[in-house]
Write an enzyme that holds these catalytic residues in place. Structure first.
Site, PDB file in Angstrom:
ATOM      1  CB  SER A  87      41.467  62.652  34.054  1.00 56.10           C
ATOM      2  OG  SER A  87      42.515  62.415  33.131  1.00 56.10           O
TER       3      SER A  87
ATOM      4  CB  SER B 261      42.115  60.726  30.404  1.00 58.16           C
ATOM      5  OG  SER B 261      42.024  59.875  31.520  1.00 58.16           O
TER       6      SER B 261
ATOM      7  CE  LYS C 203      43.915  65.511  32.676  1.00 57.53           C
ATOM      8  NZ  LYS C 203      43.895  64.189  31.990  1.00 57.53           N
TER       9      LYS C 203
END
Length: 470
Positions: free
Chosen positions: A157, A181, A81
């Protein structure tokens, strides 16, 4: 041959490298070809590290020939990420302001995956600064598409990792979760995801030289995404443990003491009684049937402990911590990036110091009540999201849509506030979209969550990898 390689599980890929059936370079090249084929349609992989990945793979191969054990993740490609550091690569958080913020070292979980033989092939997309919404849209890299349908979000996310893993661009993704997330993109993209207990994995979530404040310290945990629960288990075993860079990480055994059987599972289909879509309810019931077939004692319960208190405490503590820096942070989020947080502040604004301190005590009480509940029911089965996947950007459209999304993710939010582990696992496909559930466990009993999720997967199947759909 290369098509077959990226379709294999991470465990099978590593075994093929260790056995000499394939080289790490061949394995990486197969994934790079897959990225070239499907990433233009999905936009999940942001900073591609092709030549670097090939060089690291060649090193794995040389060491293997020399007799060095290549590790449990030998040659396995993974994505990281945009909020998690890879040495020598910008950690952008999806914001233009940080496009040149080159990391000096790997974050602890990246270092662990690499030490086990894994190879980062690129960063993955996320909402700008994690704050811009639940849909994965960043100021720097744009929107990530859900590979099942462009009409719905991949979630966030960690949506870039969810989409990358679902389409075979990487065998594993490294995301993080502070309220869903990892679990939401896993569920929306048809893959599995692990949110560990606070302190299980060493991490470093600093944005610049300053350490995060309390809520960011205790709510945000790094976690892997994979196409199978077995691969989650493999990543879990690699990622767990202490690191001097993170004093929060604790040396807890990977596998706890065996518990009396049959293991009791509390099934909650509609946390808080706010409503649940029939498709989601059916997914929970299907997972419950799978667990009963596997020998678990599934007990339907009305609710989990103090859900409303947990949601209120989460919102007020996090938004209070955002408030002092919000005028500056708002300028970094790009056009429209501020709406998600501001809609939240309009509903649950910052509180004064006295109230914030009271809430830290409330959190401890909620954790105590959860511990007592999990003493009776070592596992909880419930939805990841009580609605099907929603349209990209719906959470910032208006106050009503924002509230609908917040309500649908309520079990994720509450369990992050409590700090307990959870595994998201798919249960099937309905109307062209994946469905899934989560299994929540006692603190530091990720092993119980993984074992139960494997039983669900064994009976209901694996949905990915898939080719991107319109």
């Amino acid at each position: 041959m290369r098509d077959a390689l990226w379709k294999m599980t991470a465990r099978a890929q590593a075994a093929a490298v260790r056995d000499g059936a394939v080289t790490a370079v061949e394995l990486v090249d197969a994934h790079l070809e897959r990225i070239a084929e499907v990433n233009p349609a999905v936009n999940a992989v942001t900073q591609l590290l092709a030549e670097r990945a090939r060089a690291e793979a060649a090193k794995v191969d040389r060491q293997h020939v020399a007799g060095v054990e290549p590790g449990p993740l030998a040659g396995v490609p993974f994505t990281v990420k945009e909020s998690t550091a890879i040495a020598g690569v910008p950690t952008t958080y999806g914001a233009k302001r940080f496009r040149d913020a080159v990391a000096s070292s790997d974050a602890p979980p990246v270092a662990r995956l690499r030490a086990a033989g894994g190879i980062p092939v690129g960063h993955s997309n996320m909402p700008t600064l994690i704050l811009a919404g639940v849909h994965t849209r960043s100021e720097l890299f744009g929107d990530t598409a859900n590979p099942w349908s462009r009409a719905v979000t991949p979630g966030g996310s960690s949506g870039g990792d969810g989409a990358a893993v679902a389409t075979g661009m990487a065998a594993l993704g490294l995301g993080n979760d502070s309220g869903g997330s990892v679990r939401i993109p896993a569920s929306f993209c048809g893959v599995a995801g692990l949110k560990p207990t606070y302190g299980r994995f060493a991490a470093d979530h600093r944005l610049g030289p300053d350490n995060p404040s309390l809520a960011a310290q205790v709510l945000v945990v790094d976690g892997p995404l994979a196409r199978t629960v077995g691969d989650l288990r493999l990543a879990y075993e690699v990622l767990a443990g202490t690191d001097p860079r993170d004093p929060r990480a604790v040396p807890v055994p990977l596998y706890g003491e065996p518990l009396a059987r049959p293991l009791k599972v509390a099934m909650v289909t509609d946390p808080g009684g706010h409503g649940v879509h029939p498709v989601v309810r059916k997914a929970v019931e299907s997972a419950a049937d799978a667990l009963r077939d596997a020998g678990y004692e599934v007990c339907e319960v009305a609710d989990v402990p103090r859900l409303g208190d947990a949601l209120d405490g989460y919102a007020r503590m996090t938004l209070t911590e955002f408030a002092p820096s919000w005028p500056v942070v708002k300028t970094l989020l790009g056009e429209g990036g501020h709406r998600y947080i501001e809609l939240g502040m309009a509903k649950s604004g910052p509180v004064e110091l006295t109230e914030y301190l009271r809430l830290t005590g409330v959190r401890l009480g909620i954790r105590r009540d959860w511990a007592a509940f999990l003493d009776e029911y070592p596992l909880v089965l419930g939805p990841v999201f009580t609605d099907p996947p929603f349209a990209p950007g719906a959470e910032v459209r208006d106050p009503e849509s924002h509230q609908r999304v917040q309500t649908a993710m309520r079990l994720c939010t509450a369990t992050s506030f409590v700090g307990v582990p959870a595994v998201a696992v798919p249960t099937g496909e309905v109307d062209g979209l994946p469905c899934g559930v989560q299994l929540i466990g006692r603190a530091y009993r990720e092993d119980l969550c993984l074992a139960a999720a494997e039983e669900v997967e064994r009976r209901l199947g694996v949905l990915t990898p898939i080719d991107p759909r319109p």
